[in-house]
Write a protein that holds these residues in place. Structure first.
Motif, PDB file in Angstrom:
ATOM      1  N   ILE A  66       0.843  -1.194   0.000  1.00  0.00           N
ATOM      2  CA  ILE A  66       0.000   0.000   0.000  1.00  0.00           C
ATOM      3  C   ILE A  66       0.886   1.255   0.000  1.00  0.00           C
ATOM      4  O   ILE A  66       0.729   2.162   0.809  1.00  0.00           O
ATOM      5  CB  ILE A  66      -0.976   0.021   1.197  1.00  0.00           C
ATOM      6  N   ALA A  67       1.833   1.297  -0.927  1.00  0.00           N
ATOM      7  CA  ALA A  67       2.749   2.438  -0.991  1.00  0.00           C
ATOM      8  C   ALA A  67       2.031   3.654  -1.575  1.00  0.00           C
ATOM      9  O   ALA A  67       1.295   3.528  -2.555  1.00  0.00           O
ATOM     10  CB  ALA A  67       3.965   2.081  -1.843  1.00  0.00           C
ATOM     11  N   ASP A  90       0.192  -2.693  -5.847  1.00  0.00           N
ATOM     12  CA  ASP A  90      -0.282  -2.324  -4.511  1.00  0.00           C
ATOM     13  C   ASP A  90       0.094  -0.886  -4.159  1.00  0.00           C
ATOM     14  O   ASP A  90       0.694  -0.617  -3.124  1.00  0.00           O
ATOM     15  CB  ASP A  90       0.286  -3.305  -3.474  1.00  0.00           C
ATOM     16  N   LEU A  91      -0.298   0.046  -5.031  1.00  0.00           N
ATOM     17  CA  LEU A  91       0.016   1.460  -4.849  1.00  0.00           C
ATOM     18  C   LEU A  91      -1.260   2.220  -4.508  1.00  0.00           C
ATOM     19  O   LEU A  91      -2.292   2.031  -5.147  1.00  0.00           O
ATOM     20  CB  LEU A  91       0.637   2.042  -6.130  1.00  0.00           C
ATOM     21  N   SER A  92      -1.187   3.095  -3.524  1.00  0.00           N
ATOM     22  CA  SER A  92      -2.409   3.724  -3.012  1.00  0.00           C
ATOM     23  C   SER A  92      -2.551   5.185  -3.398  1.00  0.00           C
ATOM     24  O   SER A  92      -3.517   5.837  -3.009  1.00  0.00           O
ATOM     25  CB  SER A  92      -2.446   3.615  -1.483  1.00  0.00           C
ATOM     26  N   GLY A  93      -1.612   5.736  -4.167  1.00  0.00           N
ATOM     27  CA  GLY A  93      -1.716   7.138  -4.559  1.00  0.00           C
ATOM     28  C   GLY A  93      -2.757   7.351  -5.643  1.00  0.00           C
ATOM     29  O   GLY A  93      -3.378   6.404  -6.125  1.00  0.00           O
ATOM     30  N   GLY A 104       1.372  16.946  -1.927  1.00  0.00           N
ATOM     31  CA  GLY A 104       1.579  15.918  -0.914  1.00  0.00           C
ATOM     32  C   GLY A 104       0.596  14.775  -0.991  1.00  0.00           C
ATOM     33  O   GLY A 104       0.437  14.013  -0.026  1.00  0.00           O
ATOM     34  N   GLU A 105      -0.097  14.609  -2.130  1.00  0.00           N
ATOM     35  CA  GLU A 105      -1.054  13.514  -2.272  1.00  0.00           C
ATOM     36  C   GLU A 105      -0.361  12.158  -2.381  1.00  0.00           C
ATOM     37  O   GLU A 105      -0.960  11.122  -2.118  1.00  0.00           O
ATOM     38  CB  GLU A 105      -1.912  13.737  -3.521  1.00  0.00           C
TER      39      GLU A 105
END
Length: 603
Positions: free
Chosen positions: A116-117, A165-168, A194-195
């Motif tokens: 969840i990076a 698995d990226l959360s941005g 900063g999102e």
């Protein structure tokens, strides 16, 4: 005054025509002035069936050439946990973006990302050839459960976030030919707010269907010669091309503190629109010039400081003069005759990637700034008479040149325009100078850990590392990067070598499938270390590691402090005594010393 947060480009993944499937291969293509345009491959469609040299013929195209990549039908689905059945429904553009996104992360040494990076994904994508081919209106029974997700543009970005698995923030952009550079702009803005902590930005295009060739040909946009002759008097249209590129972006201060390799720094980006012009596809000089002034304002850069511009440069009779006039109005104005603003176009090498065009230009410019050289723009023989190069303060780069030196770092711009009127520009600066750290003295040998998700992929990886060694990369650097900045997969191979020749021989053998029997290991299961008891100690053990390995020495020094306090004796002193005075055979010394040595080896 600049309000833009400088953004570092720390990783690149690419698939461009001419076999340019790595940053180094792409740079070689550019520096050698390679023309990667070829005949339309017969495995795409029958080019002869749709060709007619007479412009404007119904159902026909004047173009027989383009920029194509090899293996567009191939995809390592298993690497991303995708089943072969689902992979068949996935648009090759999505596949290319997924693979180049992963390669950009690996190139940056960020592949070992946490679950969840907070990494954003921004991609430019426009065409849908694959859907046109695979979803026939008269054969709706062929539709499957993955048909929608396989072709919808939004999933091109979302699949990257899902698989990695990226959360941005994660979305696709379509502004036609400026899509990829608009995606870069949105990524930089997101980082500034900063999102996300890092962002992947890129673009893609695939040529799978003849219809766009026919449409562009009938509108008079394609070159019958199969050449993008940017800014040349012979310019008669662009050449369609395919490929993909993705860059990893990171705030400059973070990249510097993390010790990352930096290709270039994005000083500012900006986007605007032409508004109403004589025709929707007619560009606006005023809008383009306004965009250039705005991006300089955001960057806090005097336009005269910009030394090179990677132009949109499609080679169209209308677009080139308008773009050159805007560049001259802003960047060329007031320059000395002997120091014009240099311009060029990567489309002369690989063709026009349309939605992916901006990322190709950005990567070319980032590599140019990284190497301190500007590669030649091809197909420029006689200047377009509609462009007053001298009066505009511009010059097309026709041979490899070094960036002009000055008081500040070199600055270059990247132009990208959509045929619907959306314009984008990015200002890039050379990476900040950082002195090369001194090479620590130590043993010549290295342990190079390699891993992949299949035995064949492991062989390929060994061959790639052999190529890096042949290129001149220090073997200590290769071993460090492989061990600390690459994720470790199930199939593994450790190559221990005493020197470069030994490492080269073993890597080539592994690449050929010789002397390599990788054992599949289970991810996420911690290793087990078995410590031996008294008996294997010997005089002088660990001395070289104490002298040359910082981590090993630090652990041994910690044990030395403990033994001094508890046992009133010095571990380091006992290990450094001469052989006659050594007490390593005494149980009270041997057992603690062996334990400390093994703990230091584990560390």
């Amino acid at each position: 005054m600049s309000g833009f947060r400088p953004i570092a480009i720390t990783g690149i993944g690419c698939r461009f025509p001419g076999g340019a499937d790595t940053p180094s291969a792409f740079w070689k293509l550019l520096k050698t002035g390679t023309d990667a345009i070829t005949e339309i491959p017969p495995d795409r469609w029958n080019p002869a069936a749709f060709y007619d040299p007479r412009p404007g013929q119904p159902g026909k195209s004047v173009a027989q050439r383009g920029g194509f990549i090899e293996g567009i039908d191939r995809f390592d689905a298993g690497f991303f946990g995708i089943s072969p059945r689902e992979a068949a429904f996935i648009d090759p553009q999505h596949r290319l973006l997924l693979e180049t996104a992963w390669e950009a992360l690996e190139d940056a040494g960020e592949a070992r990302i946490a679950p969840i990076a907070p990494i954003g994904v921004f991609v430019g994508i426009s065409t849908n050839d694959y859907a046109n081919l695979s979803i026939a209106p008269d054969d709706l029974d062929a539709l499957g459960g993955w048909s929608a997700t396989g072709s919808v543009a939004s999933i091109a970005a979302n699949r990257i976030s899902y698989c990695l698995d990226l959360s941005g923030p994660s979305f696709a952009v379509d502004t036609a030919c400026s899509s990829a550079l608009v995606a870069l702009h949105l990524a930089c803005e997101s980082l500034g707010r900063g999102e996300c902590h890092m962002a992947l930005a890129g673009g893609v295009n695939a040529l799978l269907f003849p219809a766009p060739f026919i449409s562009f040909s009938r509108s008079g946009m394609l070159s019958p010669d199969g050449r993008c002759m940017a800014f040349d008097a012979r310019a008669n249209g662009f050449v369609r091309a395919e490929g993909a590129g993705v860059v990893l972006l990171k705030p400059l201060e973070d990249a510097l503190s993390d010790g990352d390799l930096i290709y270039a720094v994005v000083r500012a980006t900006a986007v605007n629109q032409d508004g109403r012009t004589p025709g929707m596809m007619m560009p606006s000089q005023a809008a383009q010039a306004g965009l250039l002034r705005e991006v300089c304002r955001r960057a806090g850069v005097n336009p005269g400081e910009v030394q090179y511009v990677e132009a949109h440069g499609t080679g169209t009779p209308i677009g080139d003069p308008i773009e050159a006039a805007a560049l001259g109005e802003v960047f060329g104005k007031g320059r000395p005759v002997h120091a014009p603003c240099l311009i060029g176009s990567v489309k002369t090498n690989i063709g026009h990637l349309e939605a992916g065009a901006g990322i190709a230009g950005l990567i070319k410019t980032a590599l140019s700034l990284s190497h301190g050289e500007i590669p030649p723009s091809l197909n420029f023989e006689s200047p377009n008479p509609a462009i007053d190069f001298t009066g505009l303060g511009l010059r097309v780069v026709t041979s490899c040149e070094t960036f002009p030196t000055g008081k500040s770092l070199p600055i270059a711009g990247v132009n990208s325009f959509g045929f619907g009127g959306t314009n984008a520009h990015a200002l890039l600066e050379a990476p900040p100078f950082r002195p090369t750290p001194p090479v620590e003295s130590g043993p010549d040998g290295v342990l190079l850990p390699l891993s992949a998700k299949s035995p064949l992929a492991l062989r390929d990886l060994a061959a790639k590392f052999a190529a890096c060694l042949e290129r001149g990369d220090p073997m200590q650097d290769l071993a460090f990067t492989a061990g600390s900045r690459r994720i470790h997969h199930s199939f593994r191979l450790g190559v221990a070598a005493s020197d470069r020749a030994d490492l080269d021989a073993k890597l080539r053998a592994a690449g050929n499938g010789e002397n390599a029997s990788p054992v599949p290991s289970t991810p996420f299961v911690p290793p087990v270390f078995v410590f031996c008891g008294q008996g294997p100690q010997w005089w002088g053990m660990g001395r070289e590691l104490i002298e040359t390995e910082e981590v090993f020495r630090s652990v041994m020094e910690g044990f030395d402090r403990v033994f001094k306090r508890l046992g009133k004796w010095s571990l380091l002193a006992e290990l450094s005594r001469d052989e006659k005075a050594s007490r390593l055979n005494e149980t009270a010394i041997a057992q603690p010393a062996i334990f400390a040595l093994q703990m230091a080896l584990v560390a």
